[in-house]
Design a protein around this motif. Structure first.
Motif, PDB file in Angstrom:
ATOM      1  N   UNK A   1       6.914  30.244  16.898  1.00 34.39           N
ATOM      2  CA  UNK A   1       6.427  29.000  16.540  1.00 34.39           C
ATOM      3  C   UNK A   1       6.135  28.728  18.209  1.00 34.39           C
ATOM      4  N   UNK A   2       5.051  28.076  18.270  1.00 37.71           N
ATOM      5  CA  UNK A   2       4.712  27.902  19.848  1.00 37.71           C
ATOM      6  C   UNK A   2       4.703  28.380  20.633  1.00 37.71           C
ATOM      7  N   UNK A   3       4.540  29.778  20.108  1.00 35.48           N
ATOM      8  CA  UNK A   3       4.224  30.810  20.956  1.00 35.48           C
ATOM      9  C   UNK A   3       5.146  31.771  21.138  1.00 35.48           C
ATOM     10  N   UNK A   4       6.287  31.333  20.751  1.00 33.10           N
ATOM     11  CA  UNK A   4       7.568  32.241  20.559  1.00 33.10           C
ATOM     12  C   UNK A   4       7.893  33.096  19.256  1.00 33.10           C
ATOM     13  N   UNK A   5       7.943  33.900  19.152  1.00 30.72           N
ATOM     14  CA  UNK A   5       7.940  35.425  18.320  1.00 30.72           C
ATOM     15  C   UNK A   5       9.943  34.530  17.740  1.00 30.72           C
ATOM     16  N   UNK A   6      10.175  34.743  16.699  1.00 35.19           N
ATOM     17  CA  UNK A   6      11.368  34.724  16.151  1.00 35.19           C
ATOM     18  C   UNK A   6      11.648  35.833  14.821  1.00 35.19           C
ATOM     19  N   UNK A   7      12.869  36.607  14.554  1.00 33.96           N
ATOM     20  CA  UNK A   7      13.457  36.623  14.015  1.00 33.96           C
ATOM     21  C   UNK A   7      14.555  36.458  12.837  1.00 33.96           C
ATOM     22  N   UNK A  23      23.256  39.451   7.827  1.00 33.58           N
ATOM     23  CA  UNK A  23      23.698  38.086   8.902  1.00 33.58           C
ATOM     24  C   UNK A  23      22.626  37.559   8.464  1.00 33.58           C
ATOM     25  N   UNK A  24      22.914  36.366   7.649  1.00 32.55           N
ATOM     26  CA  UNK A  24      21.583  34.732   7.485  1.00 32.55           C
ATOM     27  C   UNK A  24      21.551  34.233   9.534  1.00 32.55           C
ATOM     28  N   UNK A  25      21.335  35.176  10.375  1.00 31.63           N
ATOM     29  CA  UNK A  25      21.125  34.298  11.912  1.00 31.63           C
ATOM     30  C   UNK A  25      19.452  34.505  12.385  1.00 31.63           C
ATOM     31  N   UNK A  26      19.091  33.893  13.909  1.00 28.49           N
ATOM     32  CA  UNK A  26      17.583  33.786  14.327  1.00 28.49           C
ATOM     33  C   UNK A  26      17.997  34.159  15.696  1.00 28.49           C
ATOM     34  N   UNK A  27      16.550  35.259  16.497  1.00 30.27           N
ATOM     35  CA  UNK A  27      17.011  34.313  17.320  1.00 30.27           C
ATOM     36  C   UNK A  27      15.690  34.932  17.907  1.00 30.27           C
ATOM     37  N   UNK A  28      15.191  34.933  19.200  1.00 30.70           N
ATOM     38  CA  UNK A  28      13.953  35.093  19.714  1.00 30.70           C
ATOM     39  C   UNK A  28      13.639  36.641  19.985  1.00 30.70           C
ATOM     40  N   UNK A  84       1.695  40.036  17.585  1.00 32.92           N
ATOM     41  CA  UNK A  84       1.610  41.020  18.141  1.00 32.92           C
ATOM     42  C   UNK A  84       0.731  40.231  19.782  1.00 32.92           C
ATOM     43  N   UNK A  85       1.001  38.880  20.000  1.00 36.77           N
ATOM     44  CA  UNK A  85      -0.242  38.533  20.708  1.00 36.77           C
ATOM     45  C   UNK A  85       0.585  37.885  21.241  1.00 36.77           C
ATOM     46  N   UNK A  86       2.509  37.792  20.798  1.00 36.81           N
ATOM     47  CA  UNK A  86       3.139  37.473  21.687  1.00 36.81           C
ATOM     48  C   UNK A  86       4.673  37.879  21.687  1.00 36.81           C
ATOM     49  N   UNK A  87       4.192  39.549  21.434  1.00 37.22           N
ATOM     50  CA  UNK A  87       5.872  39.658  21.899  1.00 37.22           C
ATOM     51  C   UNK A  87       5.086  41.007  23.012  1.00 37.22           C
TER      52      UNK A  87
END
Length: 288
Positions: free
Chosen positions: A185-191, A204-209, A261-264
């Motif tokens: 999202x906007x060049x940031x990878x989230x899990x 767990x229903x959680x999200x993080x950069x 891959x381009x953003x992590x």
């Protein structure tokens, strides 16, 4: 209850049935109040005494649990799932169109419809995460200082071991012991967490950069090397859920993986299974 709506990562799923359905404990954290069928993937569940014959052609035998077929006009995919004990078909996935799917269950295996991990495994969700440019990565997902670290590798390499070491020695939170959904999202990878978690039973229903993706290798000492974007693509692809019988699906997965891959930052980590593995990698990642 005859309708359950779920939000998993960024995707909405509506589950409808003419029979009563209930939610298993493991999916209750994903239930949401969302009824817009035009913006969701919609599943209609039915239970039958016997399956009706299908007009279709065989495509692939994925394993002893699932066969893939296509409709005679080649527009829709079907999947037959087998009970591993009896070797008999027990569930059928039928595409109606891009957003509507029918799931047919054989009554002798499903006296009650409980929406749990087993039922969700029939839904082909990996296809529909791609609508949001998201993929499922075979990985142990931990959260440390508010950011995600993902340990990925073939089964048996030590993903769960490293996650548990980080929980024990670095006070990390294990979000999922076996899988994560990744998106950019906007060049940031989230899990994101999701209900599928292998044998770990941790989800767990959680999200993080995402701070880093770590490809594990067992070794006598700890050594982490930052790898190239090209090599990152190869390693992420190797552990991403994809429909190998469907070239269009593979192409979409490759596009998403290339963006990720381009953003992590990704590391290949040869490591022990002791506390020093945590100390070493923690110091390495803090310099990113």
């Amino acid at each position: 209850m005859k309708n359950i709506s779920l939000k998993i990562a960024k995707t909405y799923f509506n589950i409808m049935s003419e029979e009563e359905i209930s939610a298993g404990n493991e999916i209750k954290q994903y239930i949401c109040d969302f009824k817009d069928i035009d913006k969701a993937i919609n599943y209609k569940l039915s239970v039958v005494e016997e399956f009706s014959p299908l007009s279709c052609r065989f495509v692939s035998c994925i394993d002893e649990r699932m066969y893939v077929m296509k409709s005679e006009d080649d527009l829709h995919e079907y999947r037959i799932f087998f009970n591993l004990n009896t070797k008999e078909p027990c569930a059928l996935y039928k595409e109606i169109d891009e957003k509507n799917i029918e799931i047919v269950l054989l009554r002798r295996y499903f006296k009650k419809i409980i929406i749990n991990r087993d039922i969700l495994s029939y839904f082909g969700m990996e296809k529909y995460f791609l609508n949001e440019k998201s993929i499922i990565l075979h990985s142990s997902f931990i959260m440390h200082n508010g950011e995600a670290i993902l340990f990925t590798a073939p089964s048996g390499t030590g993903k769960s071991t490293q996650a548990e070491l980080w929980r024990k020695y670095a006070h990390a939170n294990i979000i999922n012991g076996d899988r994560s959904v990744l998106t950019v999202e906007d060049g940031v990878v989230y899990a994101y967490g999701l209900p599928f978690c292998g044998t770990s039973q941790i989800d767990k229903n959680m999200c993080a950069k995402v701070k880093a993706v770590v490809y594990l290798q067992q070794g006598p000492k700890n050594n982490a090397i930052k790898i190239s974007k090209k090599e990152s693509i190869k390693k992420i692809l190797s552990e991403t859920t994809k429909n190998l019988w469907n070239q269009e699906n593979i192409d979409k997965v490759v596009q998403v993986v290339e963006n990720i891959a381009q953003n992590i930052d990704m590391y290949e980590y040869h490591c022990t299974k002791y506390e020093d593995a945590v100390v070493y990698l923690k110091d390495k990642l803090e310099v990113i």
